[in-house]
Write a protein that holds these residues in place. Structure first.
Motif, mmCIF file in Angstrom:
data_model
loop_
_atom_site.group_PDB
_atom_site.id
_atom_site.type_symbol
_atom_site.label_atom_id
_atom_site.label_comp_id
_atom_site.label_asym_id
_atom_site.label_seq_id
_atom_site.Cartn_x
_atom_site.Cartn_y
_atom_site.Cartn_z
ATOM 1 N N ASN A 54 -9.161 -1.697 -9.953
ATOM 2 C CA ASN A 54 -8.292 -1.188 -8.821
ATOM 3 C C ASN A 54 -7.311 -0.846 -9.984
ATOM 4 O O ASN A 54 -7.226 -1.073 -10.624
ATOM 5 N N ILE A 55 -6.454 0.502 -9.493
ATOM 6 C CA ILE A 55 -5.958 0.982 -9.805
ATOM 7 C C ILE A 55 -4.333 0.722 -8.936
ATOM 8 O O ILE A 55 -3.677 1.485 -8.007
ATOM 9 N N HIS A 56 -3.545 0.764 -10.018
ATOM 10 C CA HIS A 56 -1.893 0.058 -8.966
ATOM 11 C C HIS A 56 -1.333 0.471 -10.367
ATOM 12 O O HIS A 56 -1.291 0.041 -11.651
ATOM 13 N N ASN A 57 0.275 0.846 -9.539
ATOM 14 C CA ASN A 57 0.986 0.712 -10.704
ATOM 15 C C ASN A 57 1.511 0.251 -11.932
ATOM 16 O O ASN A 57 1.942 -0.073 -12.566
ATOM 17 N N ALA A 58 1.516 -1.543 -11.524
ATOM 18 C CA ALA A 58 1.538 -2.144 -11.539
ATOM 19 C C ALA A 58 0.237 -3.187 -12.366
ATOM 20 O O ALA A 58 0.622 -3.320 -14.157
ATOM 21 N N ARG A 59 -0.482 -2.671 -12.686
ATOM 22 C CA ARG A 59 -1.162 -2.912 -13.944
ATOM 23 C C ARG A 59 -2.745 -2.373 -12.936
ATOM 24 O O ARG A 59 -3.662 -2.106 -11.945
ATOM 25 N N CYS A 60 -4.205 -2.628 -13.755
ATOM 26 C CA CYS A 60 -5.385 -1.340 -13.702
ATOM 27 C C CYS A 60 -6.300 -2.645 -14.160
ATOM 28 O O CYS A 60 -6.127 -3.470 -14.956
ATOM 29 N N ASP A 61 -7.724 -2.738 -13.402
ATOM 30 C CA ASP A 61 -8.261 -3.865 -13.146
ATOM 31 C C ASP A 61 -9.673 -3.346 -13.092
ATOM 32 O O ASP A 61 -9.895 -2.844 -11.862
ATOM 33 N N PRO A 85 2.019 -2.801 15.580
ATOM 34 C CA PRO A 85 1.338 -2.776 14.646
ATOM 35 C C PRO A 85 1.676 -2.216 13.260
ATOM 36 O O PRO A 85 1.777 -3.412 12.025
ATOM 37 N N LEU A 86 1.963 -1.080 12.833
ATOM 38 C CA LEU A 86 2.296 -0.203 12.194
ATOM 39 C C LEU A 86 3.504 -0.759 11.483
ATOM 40 O O LEU A 86 4.022 -1.004 10.101
ATOM 41 N N VAL A 87 4.648 -0.748 12.326
ATOM 42 C CA VAL A 87 6.101 -1.201 11.707
ATOM 43 C C VAL A 87 5.992 -2.884 11.235
ATOM 44 O O VAL A 87 6.098 -3.150 10.320
ATOM 45 N N ARG A 88 5.060 -3.571 11.568
ATOM 46 C CA ARG A 88 4.701 -5.015 11.747
ATOM 47 C C ARG A 88 4.221 -5.060 10.306
ATOM 48 O O ARG A 88 4.185 -6.333 9.065
ATOM 49 N N LEU A 89 3.240 -3.809 10.062
ATOM 50 C CA LEU A 89 2.066 -4.327 8.665
ATOM 51 C C LEU A 89 3.229 -3.362 7.444
ATOM 52 O O LEU A 89 3.851 -4.147 6.038
ATOM 53 N N ARG A 90 3.895 -2.644 7.373
ATOM 54 C CA ARG A 90 5.390 -2.454 6.819
ATOM 55 C C ARG A 90 6.527 -3.594 6.451
ATOM 56 O O ARG A 90 7.191 -3.579 5.271
ATOM 57 N N ALA A 91 6.989 -4.095 7.397
ATOM 58 C CA ALA A 91 7.283 -5.548 7.384
ATOM 59 C C ALA A 91 7.015 -6.217 5.917
ATOM 60 O O ALA A 91 7.128 -7.052 5.656
ATOM 61 N N CYS A 92 5.099 -6.574 6.524
ATOM 62 C CA CYS A 92 4.657 -7.102 5.474
ATOM 63 C C CYS A 92 5.145 -6.513 4.329
ATOM 64 O O CYS A 92 4.695 -7.165 2.994
ATOM 65 N N VAL A 93 4.821 -5.224 4.580
ATOM 66 C CA VAL A 93 4.568 -4.939 2.958
ATOM 67 C C VAL A 93 5.872 -5.293 1.897
ATOM 68 O O VAL A 93 5.933 -5.666 0.512
ATOM 69 N N GLN A 94 6.912 -4.886 2.460
ATOM 70 C CA GLN A 94 8.340 -5.056 2.111
ATOM 71 C C GLN A 94 8.696 -6.729 2.200
ATOM 72 O O GLN A 94 9.138 -6.914 1.050
ATOM 73 N N LEU A 137 -3.343 4.836 7.459
ATOM 74 C CA LEU A 137 -4.729 5.069 6.372
ATOM 75 C C LEU A 137 -4.060 4.580 5.129
ATOM 76 O O LEU A 137 -4.318 3.729 4.257
ATOM 77 N N PRO A 138 -2.570 5.617 4.823
ATOM 78 C CA PRO A 138 -2.490 5.872 3.039
ATOM 79 C C PRO A 138 -1.211 4.542 3.372
ATOM 80 O O PRO A 138 -1.224 3.834 2.173
ATOM 81 N N VAL A 139 -1.265 3.804 3.594
ATOM 82 C CA VAL A 139 -0.144 3.312 3.830
ATOM 83 C C VAL A 139 -1.039 1.896 3.603
ATOM 84 O O VAL A 139 -0.919 0.691 2.572
ATOM 85 N N ILE A 140 -2.259 1.908 4.218
ATOM 86 C CA ILE A 140 -2.859 0.306 4.303
ATOM 87 C C ILE A 140 -3.805 0.532 3.350
ATOM 88 O O ILE A 140 -3.638 -0.573 2.451
ATOM 89 N N GLY A 141 -4.340 1.750 2.485
ATOM 90 C CA GLY A 141 -4.736 1.821 1.171
ATOM 91 C C GLY A 141 -3.727 1.286 0.165
ATOM 92 O O GLY A 141 -3.930 0.480 -0.858
ATOM 93 N N VAL A 142 -2.810 1.726 0.028
ATOM 94 C CA VAL A 142 -1.232 1.195 -0.625
ATOM 95 C C VAL A 142 -1.211 -0.146 -0.567
ATOM 96 O O VAL A 142 -1.065 -1.055 -2.241
ATOM 97 N N MET A 143 -1.302 -0.635 0.775
ATOM 98 C CA MET A 143 -0.770 -1.904 0.485
ATOM 99 C C MET A 143 -2.168 -3.019 0.237
ATOM 100 O O MET A 143 -2.409 -3.936 -0.629
ATOM 101 N N VAL A 144 -3.219 -2.503 0.067
ATOM 102 C CA VAL A 144 -5.031 -3.394 -0.143
ATOM 103 C C VAL A 144 -4.800 -3.267 -1.514
ATOM 104 O O VAL A 144 -4.889 -4.305 -2.441
ATOM 105 N N ASN A 145 -4.033 -2.202 -2.406
ATOM 106 C CA ASN A 145 -4.269 -2.187 -4.189
ATOM 107 C C ASN A 145 -3.328 -3.099 -4.272
ATOM 108 O O ASN A 145 -3.909 -3.525 -5.167
ATOM 109 N N SER A 146 -1.976 -3.043 -3.729
ATOM 110 C CA SER A 146 -1.120 -4.246 -4.019
ATOM 111 C C SER A 146 -1.286 -5.942 -4.083
ATOM 112 O O SER A 146 -1.428 -6.338 -4.442
ATOM 113 N N ALA A 147 -2.217 -6.038 -2.902
ATOM 114 C CA ALA A 147 -2.769 -7.035 -2.565
ATOM 115 C C ALA A 147 -3.273 -7.760 -3.638
ATOM 116 O O ALA A 147 -3.867 -8.671 -4.028
ATOM 117 N N VAL A 148 -4.907 -6.425 -3.618
ATOM 118 C CA VAL A 148 -5.877 -7.319 -4.765
ATOM 119 C C VAL A 148 -4.813 -7.136 -6.283
ATOM 120 O O VAL A 148 -5.469 -8.261 -6.880
#
Length: 968
Positions: free
Chosen positions: A605-612, A403-412, A463-474
């Protein structure tokens, strides 16, 4: 002729002489043709020819040899009665060939047939049989392969069976037996595979021990020596990838180089050994940055590919690894032919790999990355975006892969779609950007699996991968104006491990009323998993003899995996029942709406693209506040600045007055002493100007719930670096005074999740009776600095809270006594040392008289009647910077144990501050109790901080800022 055939085969075995193998096959064919069907040796000749043809297949990889070997072995089995002493070995031989065909072609029916044959063979022989341990070993390997090649977490029983079978095979093989190294080797490999899937360091440590023993027992001249060294090297690399201990990587490369050197060029294992050495040198390059290491890796990968026969089942993996190393060299050196060759190799690897292979998502993800890389280069081709998107999509949806490989493919997938949306206007992708993130969030429970112990879950790379992904999703949801979805996603992806622990403690009253048997089953399994979360496998050895419990730890690990599988099956059954389709699913906004009952909750929510900021101020309304002048980079800088200040003051433990502040240094330019250029001015000022004030300007105009104090009560739910910054103290300060701060407008609380605010509010008695309280003071904890003011502090608390308060002073404050006291008191006050363990966050603890009360121990507790915990100790809300979304600290632990309201500290506190803060805190709190009003610990702490500032001076930031409130 049969004797000549046997002699030639023996020559092959001792010299790896392929010509001798060919002679053996020809002689066996002649012998078989010359022997009458009713001759007693006929069946033996058929069986032996099957053996040498299978060996020829292993050397050359020719399918024809394997099919003929299977046919001959099937014939030999048909001609051998069940009561024959040779039946079991011939069943096993047939299983070996059919298993090889599975490895080559990936047909599930072949694997099942091989397992059935080995199972039958084992049933035919007693434990005392000379081949019993070998049959058990082979059956274990087949179960292990079923998990590897076809398995999901639901199939983990196959791996558990493999580990148990291998262990039994080791036990049945006497010391000194020539097969003992083989049994140890197979057992070690099964532990390595479970570590790769579940990440428990106990497994990889056990694997290395078994594989080291296997290699040591195998003499250098034996043909199996290189393979044993290879497996040992592989397990060392796996541990290096987790612990980053360079000694493991260096040992691995040394063992693997030796394995390659011991193997002649024509040997069938040579490509595998070269491939693995290439992987290890690639790993070394990532640490060293030396292109020489990468060049050597590529050379070994090229040789591994060229030496592997066409059609060999290992060819796809070797092509994949070569493509990976070529991509890395292209990224480093920009050599375009490297990229083109990498795409060719990766494309070929995907084409050759069976569709249901567990490595398919990994290979598809690399192929997607290669097309994505070319898309971003000056050599882009028209279909690169589509081909990358298709590869990522297939990878993320491949059910048999990790599932982690699949999650990283989702992120890409989501990155590609968000950065190049214009490329998909003509042909919209099958999943939109938000759909992609939704799919990724659905994989989170599979990545952080309940069957792992808690330490393993927190230490995992997921966990760190999930944290970054969640902030991107939000961020994507906010950009799309989907504020409700953004808030729900943030809740789903934060404090994942805490949520799993709390899920196990969910009341089952409704389920028990309608389906008592299912409720009882779920309760039983949940209790077992809670016990596993705080079992000794979660604890570091505390004495030299602790390692003696290893066999029971292995049993505990297997049990927790089995319980987790049973738990998931029960949840699936319950959700199929009427009225329970949403049972224990992530909460929707309507279910979370009660979180704002005592005032607005501000999620950042703190992200490279924007903060809200997302403000939940009414049950059905979310207010979006963009923070355009703030960035993740700015937040990281403020976090680093703060930790530099803390490091300069060495704020790592509770200090006596003389250690904390030296009056002779009042005029020096030191962090926190009040001079104009104190770096804390800028940290607090930037938080005010760019985060807090823009939010307050909007929030103060909203219809919100205000307290009787007249101040707005705000609960902060920060993400990323903001989780470690003092939002509650943001403001503009000048030497000796505050100009404009949040404390002038609002009372601040914190929460790790919205769900943590859904508990009933802290209760007071309408009759004016005092709550039942427990006060723990540790002025002289063995092994720690003395903090004598804790005695004064405890006296203040007792005098203010009355006769219903019990005390555990000095030697009475043992771990067991404090835990028992938490069960029977609804208020708890701990005046002691708090220890944040950076290396192992769940080992963070309260230092008590006879030992440490750790966060891992607290995780097993459930105190539904607990109200207030005051942690007058250091670093109780510090957390782990690598796990910013997980709230891995003692204050969150107390909140999740059941306390509705918790007072904690962001860093170390001085011995003199505690009594001042607690005197005012309890004075205000007890006024609320006597009035029979709703308890407001946040307001009481707000007043206590004002009192401390008045006593010490507003610019003594490091002394008054650390006190914070969590919860209600």
């Amino acid at each position: 002729m049969r004797i000549l055939a046997q002699y030639a085969y023996k020559q092959y075995e001792t010299r790896s002489d392929l010509n001798a193998l060919g002679v053996s096959i020809r002689c066996y064919r002649i012998a078989m043709g010359a022997t009458e069907d009713d001759h007693p040796e006929k069946v033996d000749i058929i069986n032996d020819l099957g053996v040498v043809l299978h060996t020829r297949f292993e050397c050359a990889g020719e399918r024809q040899n394997l099919e003929e070997a299977i046919f001959l072995r099937q014939l030999a089995n048909a001609l051998t009665p069940d009561d024959s002493p040779d039946k079991a070995s011939r069943l096993s031989n047939l299983a070996v060939s059919i298993f090889s065909r599975f490895q080559r072609e990936g047909r599930a029916e072949d694997l099942e047939e091989a397992i059935g044959l080995w199972t039958h063979a084992i049933e035919l022989v007693p434990d005392s049989h000379v081949h019993k341990h070998g049959l058990l070993n082979n059956l274990g390997s087949s179960h292990q392969t079923r998990f590897e090649q076809l398995g999901k977490l639901e199939d983990l029983e196959n791996l558990e069976s493999a580990i148990a079978l291998h262990a039994r095979a080791v036990d049945l093989t006497p010391d000194g037996h020539p097969d003992k190294p083989l049994r140890l080797n197979c057992s070690g490999n099964s532990h390595t595979i479970r570590f790769e899937r579940l990440g428990d360091l106990e497994d990889i440590g056990r694997a290395i021990k078994l594989l080291t023993h296997a290699a040591e027992l195998t003499p250098d001249g034996r043909p199996n020596k290189p393979g044993r060294l290879n497996n040992l090297a592989n397990s060392l690399v796996r541990r290096y990838e987790r612990t980053r201990d360079l000694k493991d990587l260096e040992k691995a490369i040394a063992h693997q180089s030796r394995a390659v050197g011991l193997t002649p060029d024509g040997h069938p294992s040579k490509p595998t050994l070269l491939n693995n050495l290439g992987n290890m040198l690639h790993t070394k390059f990532k640490q060293s940055g030396s292109l020489d290491d990468l060049d050597q890796a590529i050379t070994h990968h090229i040789n591994a590919v060229s030496l592997a026969p066409e059609g060999h089942f290992g060819k796809p993996t070797r092509l994949h690894n070569l493509g990976h190393s070529l991509l890395k060299r292209f990224n480093e050196a920009g050599n375009v032919p490297d990229l083109e060759e990498a795409i060719r190799c990766s494309t070929c690897s995907v084409e050759l790999l069976p569709k249901n292979h567990a490595d398919r998502a990994s290979m598809l993800r690399l192929l997607g990355l290669l097309f994505d890389t070319r898309l971003r280069s000056s050599h882009a081709q028209a279909d690169d975006a589509t081909r990358a998107m298709d590869a990522f999509l297939e990878a993320m949806q491949h059910q048999n892969s990790h599932p982690l490989v699949r999650l990283r493919a989702c992120v890409q997938y989501t990155i590609l779609l968000s950065e190049f949306p214009h490329l998909f206007n003509a042909t919209p992708p099958r999943l939109t950007l938000l759909d992609g993130y939704k799919y990724a969030l659905g994989l989170v429970p599979r990545c952080i699996w309940l069957g792992n112990n808690v330490r393993g879950r927190y230490a995992s790379e997921e966990l760190p991968v999930i944290g970054v992904m969640v902030n991107s999703a939000v961020t994507a949801a906010i950009s799309a104006g989907q504020y409700c979805l953004a808030l729900e996603w943030l809740e789903t992806g934060r404090a994942v491990v805490w949520s799993q622990i709390l899920q196990l403690k969910t009341p089952l009253d409704d389920l028990r009323r309608l389906h008592p048997q299912l409720a009882d089953g779920l309760y039983r399994v949940s209790q077992a998993l809670q016990h596993a979360a705080s079992s000794p496998s979660n604890l570091l050895p505390s004495s030299p003899g602790a390692h003696k419990a290893q066999p029971s730890l292995e049993g505990q690990a297997q049990s927790s995996h089995i319980y987790a599988l049973e738990y998931e099956k029960l949840i699936t059954r319950i959700r199929e029942l009427g009225g329970f389709k949403d049972f224990l699913l992530p909460k929707t906004l309507s279910q979370l709406a009660g979180a704002c009952a005592s005032g607005p909750v501000i999620v950042l929510n703190i992200h490279n693209a924007r903060c809200d900021a997302l403000v939940l101020s009414q049950p059905d309304h979310i207010t979006h506040i963009p923070l355009p002048e703030f960035s993740r980079t700015h937040a990281v800088k403020l976090h680093k600045d703060l930790w530099s200040i803390l490091a300069a003051r060495n704020l790592r433990g509770r200090f006596r007055d003389s250690e904390w502040y030296d009056d002779d240094n009042r005029g020096q330019d030191m962090p926190g002493n009040g001079v104009r250029n104190d770096p804390m001015f800028r940290v607090l000022g930037d938080l005010w100007n760019f985060v807090v004030k823009p939010i307050l300007d909007v929030v103060t105009t909203l219809p919100t719930v205000t307290s009787t104090t007249g101040l707005l009560h705000i609960t902060w739910c920060p993400t990323g670096p903001l989780a470690f910054l003092p939002l509650h103290a943001a403001g503009i300060y000048r030497a000796g005074r505050s100009v404009e701060t949040i404390m002038d407008f609002a009372i601040s609380s914190y929460t790790p999740t919205l769900e943590a605010l859904l508990k009933p509010h802290v209760q007071t008695s309408s009759t004016g009776d005092y709550p039942r309280g427990l006060v723990v003071s540790q002025p002289a904890t063995p092994g720690q600095n003395r903090i004598p003011q804790t005695t004064t502090e405890a006296g203040i608390v007792v005098s203010l809270t009355g006769l219903s308060t019990d005390t555990l002073h000095d030697s009475d404050g043992t771990v067991d006594a404090v835990l028992d006291g938490m069960e029977t008191h609804n208020w708890v006050h701990l005046a002691c040392h708090g220890l944040q363990d950076k290396a192992d966050p769940i080992n963070s603890s309260f230092a008590l008289y006879d030992g440490k009360l750790t966060l891992s121990t607290l995780m097993s507790k459930h105190l539904p009647n607990a109200d207030l915990a005051v942690l007058s100790a250091c670093q109780t809300a510090t957390g782990d910077a690598k796990l910013s979304e997980e709230a891995v600290h003692l204050a969150a632990g107390m909140l999740n144990v059941g306390f509705k309201s918790v007072i904690g500290t962001m860093w170390s506190i001085s011995d003199r501050s505690g009594p001042i803060v607690m005197a005012k805190f309890y004075e205000v709190l007890m006024e609320q109790v006597r009035a029979g009003a709703e308890l407001q610990p946040a307001y009481a702490l707000h007043e206590a901080m004002k009192a401390l500032r008045a006593e010490l001076g507003v610019n003594k930031f490091m002394e008054w800022i650390p006190f914070i409130h969590f919860g209600l």
